[in-house]
Design a protein around this motif. Structure first.
Motif, PDB file in Angstrom:
ATOM      1  N   VAL A 157       0.833  -1.200   0.000  1.00  0.00           N
ATOM      2  CA  VAL A 157       0.000   0.000   0.000  1.00  0.00           C
ATOM      3  C   VAL A 157       0.869   1.252   0.000  1.00  0.00           C
ATOM      4  N   GLU A 158       1.933   1.255   0.798  1.00  0.00           N
ATOM      5  CA  GLU A 158       2.830   2.414   0.869  1.00  0.00           C
ATOM      6  C   GLU A 158       3.587   2.611  -0.443  1.00  0.00           C
ATOM      7  N   VAL A 159       4.082   1.540  -1.020  1.00  0.00           N
ATOM      8  CA  VAL A 159       4.789   1.654  -2.296  1.00  0.00           C
ATOM      9  C   VAL A 159       3.848   2.172  -3.375  1.00  0.00           C
ATOM     10  N   ARG A 160       2.653   1.650  -3.429  1.00  0.00           N
ATOM     11  CA  ARG A 160       1.674   2.087  -4.417  1.00  0.00           C
ATOM     12  C   ARG A 160       1.341   3.572  -4.239  1.00  0.00           C
ATOM     13  N   ARG A 161       1.219   4.014  -2.989  1.00  0.00           N
ATOM     14  CA  ARG A 161       0.929   5.413  -2.708  1.00  0.00           C
ATOM     15  C   ARG A 161       2.059   6.298  -3.206  1.00  0.00           C
ATOM     16  N   ARG A 162       3.299   5.879  -2.961  1.00  0.00           N
ATOM     17  CA  ARG A 162       4.446   6.680  -3.398  1.00  0.00           C
ATOM     18  C   ARG A 162       4.564   6.725  -4.912  1.00  0.00           C
ATOM     19  N   VAL A 163       4.283   5.617  -5.569  1.00  0.00           N
ATOM     20  CA  VAL A 163       4.319   5.593  -7.027  1.00  0.00           C
ATOM     21  C   VAL A 163       3.251   6.523  -7.596  1.00  0.00           C
ATOM     22  N   ASP A 164       2.064   6.433  -7.063  1.00  0.00           N
ATOM     23  CA  ASP A 164       0.987   7.320  -7.515  1.00  0.00           C
ATOM     24  C   ASP A 164       1.356   8.787  -7.296  1.00  0.00           C
ATOM     25  N   ARG A 176       1.830   6.967 -16.929  1.00  0.00           N
ATOM     26  CA  ARG A 176       2.206   5.652 -16.404  1.00  0.00           C
ATOM     27  C   ARG A 176       2.591   4.690 -17.516  1.00  0.00           C
ATOM     28  N   ARG A 177       2.000   4.853 -18.650  1.00  0.00           N
ATOM     29  CA  ARG A 177       2.257   3.968 -19.786  1.00  0.00           C
ATOM     30  C   ARG A 177       2.557   4.806 -21.013  1.00  0.00           C
ATOM     31  N   ASP A 178       2.923   4.110 -22.060  1.00  0.00           N
ATOM     32  CA  ASP A 178       3.138   4.775 -23.338  1.00  0.00           C
ATOM     33  C   ASP A 178       4.301   5.757 -23.291  1.00  0.00           C
ATOM     34  N   CYS A 179       5.402   5.330 -22.678  1.00  0.00           N
ATOM     35  CA  CYS A 179       6.598   6.157 -22.558  1.00  0.00           C
ATOM     36  C   CYS A 179       7.426   6.034 -23.847  1.00  0.00           C
ATOM     37  N   PRO A 180       7.676   7.136 -24.550  1.00  0.00           N
ATOM     38  CA  PRO A 180       8.424   7.061 -25.817  1.00  0.00           C
ATOM     39  C   PRO A 180       9.826   6.468 -25.651  1.00  0.00           C
ATOM     40  N   GLN A 181      10.458   6.700 -24.521  1.00  0.00           N
ATOM     41  CA  GLN A 181      11.803   6.150 -24.302  1.00  0.00           C
ATOM     42  C   GLN A 181      11.780   4.626 -24.271  1.00  0.00           C
ATOM     43  N   MET A 182      10.719   4.048 -23.737  1.00  0.00           N
ATOM     44  CA  MET A 182      10.624   2.590 -23.695  1.00  0.00           C
ATOM     45  C   MET A 182      10.435   2.025 -25.101  1.00  0.00           C
ATOM     46  N   GLY A 185      15.221  -9.889 -22.911  1.00  0.00           N
ATOM     47  CA  GLY A 185      14.612 -10.561 -21.767  1.00  0.00           C
ATOM     48  C   GLY A 185      14.569  -9.695 -20.527  1.00  0.00           C
ATOM     49  N   PHE A 186      15.670  -9.028 -20.247  1.00  0.00           N
ATOM     50  CA  PHE A 186      15.733  -8.227 -19.028  1.00  0.00           C
ATOM     51  C   PHE A 186      14.980  -6.907 -19.146  1.00  0.00           C
ATOM     52  N   ASN A 187      14.986  -6.304 -20.294  1.00  0.00           N
ATOM     53  CA  ASN A 187      14.395  -4.973 -20.441  1.00  0.00           C
ATOM     54  C   ASN A 187      12.970  -4.995 -20.974  1.00  0.00           C
ATOM     55  N   VAL A 188      12.796  -5.516 -22.168  1.00  0.00           N
ATOM     56  CA  VAL A 188      11.490  -5.463 -22.819  1.00  0.00           C
ATOM     57  C   VAL A 188      10.459  -6.271 -22.036  1.00  0.00           C
ATOM     58  N   GLN A 189      10.812  -7.506 -21.675  1.00  0.00           N
ATOM     59  CA  GLN A 189       9.853  -8.325 -20.946  1.00  0.00           C
ATOM     60  C   GLN A 189       9.589  -7.768 -19.557  1.00  0.00           C
ATOM     61  N   HIS A 190      10.596  -7.186 -18.934  1.00  0.00           N
ATOM     62  CA  HIS A 190      10.387  -6.570 -17.625  1.00  0.00           C
ATOM     63  C   HIS A 190       9.442  -5.384 -17.742  1.00  0.00           C
ATOM     64  N   ASP A 191       9.687  -4.527 -18.744  1.00  0.00           N
ATOM     65  CA  ASP A 191       8.816  -3.367 -18.933  1.00  0.00           C
ATOM     66  C   ASP A 191       7.377  -3.802 -19.204  1.00  0.00           C
ATOM     67  N   GLY A 192       7.207  -4.838 -19.971  1.00  0.00           N
ATOM     68  CA  GLY A 192       5.860  -5.315 -20.287  1.00  0.00           C
ATOM     69  C   GLY A 192       5.166  -5.949 -19.093  1.00  0.00           C
ATOM     70  N   SER A 193       5.926  -6.683 -18.296  1.00  0.00           N
ATOM     71  CA  SER A 193       5.290  -7.384 -17.185  1.00  0.00           C
ATOM     72  C   SER A 193       4.968  -6.461 -16.013  1.00  0.00           C
ATOM     73  N   THR A 194       5.675  -5.344 -15.895  1.00  0.00           N
ATOM     74  CA  THR A 194       5.386  -4.432 -14.783  1.00  0.00           C
ATOM     75  C   THR A 194       4.362  -3.364 -15.163  1.00  0.00           C
ATOM     76  N   GLY A 195       4.017  -3.309 -16.412  1.00  0.00           N
ATOM     77  CA  GLY A 195       2.982  -2.365 -16.833  1.00  0.00           C
ATOM     78  C   GLY A 195       3.510  -0.957 -16.846  1.00  0.00           C
TER      79      GLY A 195
END
Length: 92
Positions: free
Chosen positions: A16-23, A33-39, A82-92
């Motif tokens: 809950v605390e991590v989610r609050r800080r991210v928000d 939160r999504r659709d970052c051109p750098q990614m 594997g480390f970058n693209v799949q990580h970015d996709g799985s974390t949303g």
């Protein structure tokens, strides 16, 4: 046979605390939160490196030194995907 799977305590205060800080971060910076051109750019570069390494390895390499270098590049590109693209996709 006993079930020895990993279990966490039912307390979700950390999540809950991590989610609050991210928000709070996204609200204060105005970033999306999504659709970052750098990614997308990172993904395009990694996929291009993968494709180029593969094509060069299969169709261009004539010596074992070239093949070894290109095989290492292909392996690194695969790991980076594997480390970058799949990580970015799985974390949303």
């Amino acid at each position: 046979m006993t079930d020895r799977s990993l279990r966490f305590a039912g307390d979700s205060s950390f999540y809950v605390e991590v989610r609050r800080r991210v928000d709070e971060f996204f609200e204060s910076t105005g970033r999306r939160r999504r659709d970052c051109p750098q990614m997308y750019m990172k993904t395009a570069i990694l996929l291009a490196c993968f494709a180029a390494s593969y094509v060069l390895l299969v169709f261009v390499a004539t010596t074992w030194q070239q093949a070894l270098l290109l095989a290492m590049m292909l392996g690194l590109a695969t790991a980076a995907i594997g480390f970058n693209v799949q990580h970015d996709g799985s974390t949303g």
